[in-house]
Design a protein around this motif. Sequence first.
Motif, mmCIF file in Angstrom:
data_model
loop_
_atom_site.group_PDB
_atom_site.id
_atom_site.type_symbol
_atom_site.label_atom_id
_atom_site.label_comp_id
_atom_site.label_asym_id
_atom_site.label_seq_id
_atom_site.Cartn_x
_atom_site.Cartn_y
_atom_site.Cartn_z
ATOM 1 N N VAL A 83 0.873 -1.173 0.000
ATOM 2 C CA VAL A 83 0.000 0.000 0.000
ATOM 3 C C VAL A 83 0.909 1.220 0.000
ATOM 4 N N ARG A 116 1.154 -7.148 -5.891
ATOM 5 C CA ARG A 116 -0.056 -6.329 -5.936
ATOM 6 C C ARG A 116 0.262 -4.995 -5.268
ATOM 7 N N LEU A 118 -1.348 -1.122 -4.157
ATOM 8 C CA LEU A 118 -2.492 -0.247 -3.939
ATOM 9 C C LEU A 118 -1.969 1.166 -3.750
ATOM 10 N N THR A 165 -1.579 -3.054 -10.323
ATOM 11 C CA THR A 165 -1.777 -1.848 -9.522
ATOM 12 C C THR A 165 -3.240 -1.424 -9.537
ATOM 13 N N THR A 166 -3.762 -1.111 -8.354
ATOM 14 C CA THR A 166 -5.053 -0.428 -8.240
ATOM 15 C C THR A 166 -4.811 0.947 -7.635
ATOM 16 N N LEU A 209 -10.016 0.834 1.282
ATOM 17 C CA LEU A 209 -8.733 0.183 1.013
ATOM 18 C C LEU A 209 -8.749 -1.262 1.485
ATOM 19 N N ILE A 212 -10.829 -3.368 -0.981
ATOM 20 C CA ILE A 212 -10.103 -3.643 -2.225
ATOM 21 C C ILE A 212 -9.160 -4.818 -2.037
ATOM 22 N N TRP A 218 -7.892 -5.812 -8.274
ATOM 23 C CA TRP A 218 -6.609 -5.315 -8.777
ATOM 24 C C TRP A 218 -6.718 -4.884 -10.230
#
Length: 283
Positions: A83, A116, A118, A165-166, A209, A212, A218
Amino acid sequence: MSKVLAGIMAEKADISIMGCGWLGLPLATQLVQKEYRVNGSTTSPVKVELLQKSRIYPYVLNLQNEPADTQELAAFLDSDILVLNIPPRLRSDSGEKYLHQLKKLLKALINSTVRRLLFVSSTSVYPDINRIVKEEDIAYTDELDPDNILLQAERMFQDRGEWLTTIVRFSGLVGNNRHPGRFMAGKRDVPNGDAPVNLIHLDDCVSILSQIIEQKKWGQVYNACADEHPARKDFYTKAAIALNLAPPQFNDMQETQFKRINSQKLKDDLAYSFLHPDPMKFF
């Protein structure tokens, strides 16, 4: 490497949170309560004990330092999810320092186990185009502000093969010790009194968050803003009075420039209902 890291590096973390401040700390605390193993970074050594008490594995990292502590940064990034929560200080410099920090992080991230990401961004990435703004309207930023620092930062971590990436673009952040009554109290000749406010409460930031991550959403871009958009003059007047402060005085003669952030995509994808949908009830 700090002594703090002794004995905690054997097991890979589930999530690393870069920036355990106003938003990152309550997010990390909630994720720990959900039984995630969480690494958390801070630039302040005095916060190490606080993180430890919250069962967050602490790392003292400051990407502004030269040279960076590459060993500690690598240990911090030994996780599945990152994150990235480093707000730029665009008012104090051109944003080049912010991009420089992110480039150092990107270099370390490429060699990490993170798959991953965020990215906590802001709806300030959008220009005022005097209408409702959705995620696809980022094209207007390219057209009106091609050198937008936030957009450059977002794209630095997008479209890469190493991870998905989100991006979450939060509106103005309110809650905890951020009371909006202080933002404009006593100011005069304030423009855009009729413009809609775009705000989001801390509780919703943390919840979104977390959702997600749990729902594995994602490769997405989301706007995140409370449902209601009262006029600036109504909202900030009420907010100042709530703190017994002098309300701001707005100039109604100036032409209103605004944007109204739409979060429908997020609400649909996450089946999400805002905990605090009306900013007029934030205080």
